[in-house]
Design an enzyme around this catalytic site. Sequence first.
Site, PDB file in Angstrom:
ATOM      1  N   ALA A  30      41.897 -31.421  12.978  1.00  0.00           N
ATOM      2  CA  ALA A  30      41.534 -30.231  13.819  1.00  0.00           C
ATOM      3  C   ALA A  30      39.651 -30.870  13.619  1.00  0.00           C
ATOM      4  O   ALA A  30      39.326 -31.597  12.478  1.00  0.00           O
ATOM      5  CB  ALA A  30      41.872 -29.455  12.652  1.00  0.00           C
ATOM      6  N   MET A  32      37.644 -29.501  12.517  1.00  0.00           N
ATOM      7  CA  MET A  32      37.030 -29.049  11.361  1.00  0.00           C
ATOM      8  C   MET A  32      37.193 -29.603  10.409  1.00  0.00           C
ATOM      9  O   MET A  32      37.184 -29.929   8.895  1.00  0.00           O
ATOM     10  CB  MET A  32      37.393 -27.014  10.491  1.00  0.00           C
ATOM     11  CG  MET A  32      39.070 -27.019  10.429  1.00  0.00           C
ATOM     12  SD  MET A  32      39.495 -25.328   9.754  1.00  0.00           S
ATOM     13  CE  MET A  32      39.158 -25.996   8.047  1.00  0.00           C
ATOM     14  N   TYR A  33      38.655 -30.646  10.268  1.00  0.00           N
ATOM     15  CA  TYR A  33      38.658 -31.283   9.029  1.00  0.00           C
ATOM     16  C   TYR A  33      37.748 -32.300   8.680  1.00  0.00           C
ATOM     17  O   TYR A  33      37.471 -32.805   9.726  1.00  0.00           O
ATOM     18  CB  TYR A  33      39.721 -31.577   9.614  1.00  0.00           C
ATOM     19  CG  TYR A  33      41.318 -31.204   9.460  1.00  0.00           C
ATOM     20  CD1 TYR A  33      41.314 -29.813   8.905  1.00  0.00           C
ATOM     21  CD2 TYR A  33      41.961 -31.839  10.259  1.00  0.00           C
ATOM     22  CE1 TYR A  33      42.189 -29.106   9.563  1.00  0.00           C
ATOM     23  CE2 TYR A  33      43.350 -30.614  10.144  1.00  0.00           C
ATOM     24  CZ  TYR A  33      43.902 -29.578  10.154  1.00  0.00           C
ATOM     25  OH  TYR A  33      44.588 -29.103   9.958  1.00  0.00           O
ATOM     26  N   PRO A  34      37.825 -32.531   7.675  1.00  0.00           N
ATOM     27  CA  PRO A  34      38.804 -31.853   6.297  1.00  0.00           C
ATOM     28  C   PRO A  34      38.337 -31.110   5.362  1.00  0.00           C
ATOM     29  O   PRO A  34      37.377 -30.215   6.251  1.00  0.00           O
ATOM     30  CB  PRO A  34      38.084 -33.732   4.995  1.00  0.00           C
ATOM     31  CG  PRO A  34      36.788 -34.041   6.158  1.00  0.00           C
ATOM     32  CD  PRO A  34      35.994 -33.699   6.987  1.00  0.00           C
ATOM     33  N   GLY A  43      34.452 -32.714  11.218  1.00  0.00           N
ATOM     34  CA  GLY A  43      34.601 -34.092  12.458  1.00  0.00           C
ATOM     35  C   GLY A  43      35.058 -35.177  11.624  1.00  0.00           C
ATOM     36  O   GLY A  43      35.878 -36.231  12.311  1.00  0.00           O
TER      37      GLY A  43
END
Length: 161
Positions: A30, A32-34, A43
């Site tokens: 995603a 937004m990860y981690p 990212g």
Amino acid sequence: MTMGEQSGPPESLRLLDAAFDAGVNFFDSAEMYPVPQRAETHGRSEELVGRWLRARRVPRDSVVLATKVAGPSGQMTWIRGGPVALDSRNITEAIDSSLRRLGVDYIDLYQIHWPDRYVPMFGETDYDPSRQYASIPMEEQLEALGKGVESGKIFSCAPRY
């Protein structure tokens, strides 16, 4: 979800190697990860998957890549300014940014991480109806995703009628 925070690059690449060698070919990330999410790591999980694909010369057609666009969030202001809405502009920008971080031409499965409406998030357990707001129509969101499919940025194997 944790690559780039709880596991650094060398460990993350080893984990991806072990999974792939064991027959795993579906990798989900995603923008937004981690987690926990922070501006300085935003990212990074996508970037590590992309780095792994390039470093190991993994044939693109041998893996299924999934990722997600973040919905509205006043907490993650470093992702497209919040984002305030999950409108066509935000979806398109998120797709292009994920493609760049992954270093690929297309994403196999692209998902809306959470809807463009108030939902209890990140530790909240109670729904508060006073926090509901006017959201972007689902039709606009689906149209933006459809344009991603039509442009070849998102893969689709669904037949056209």
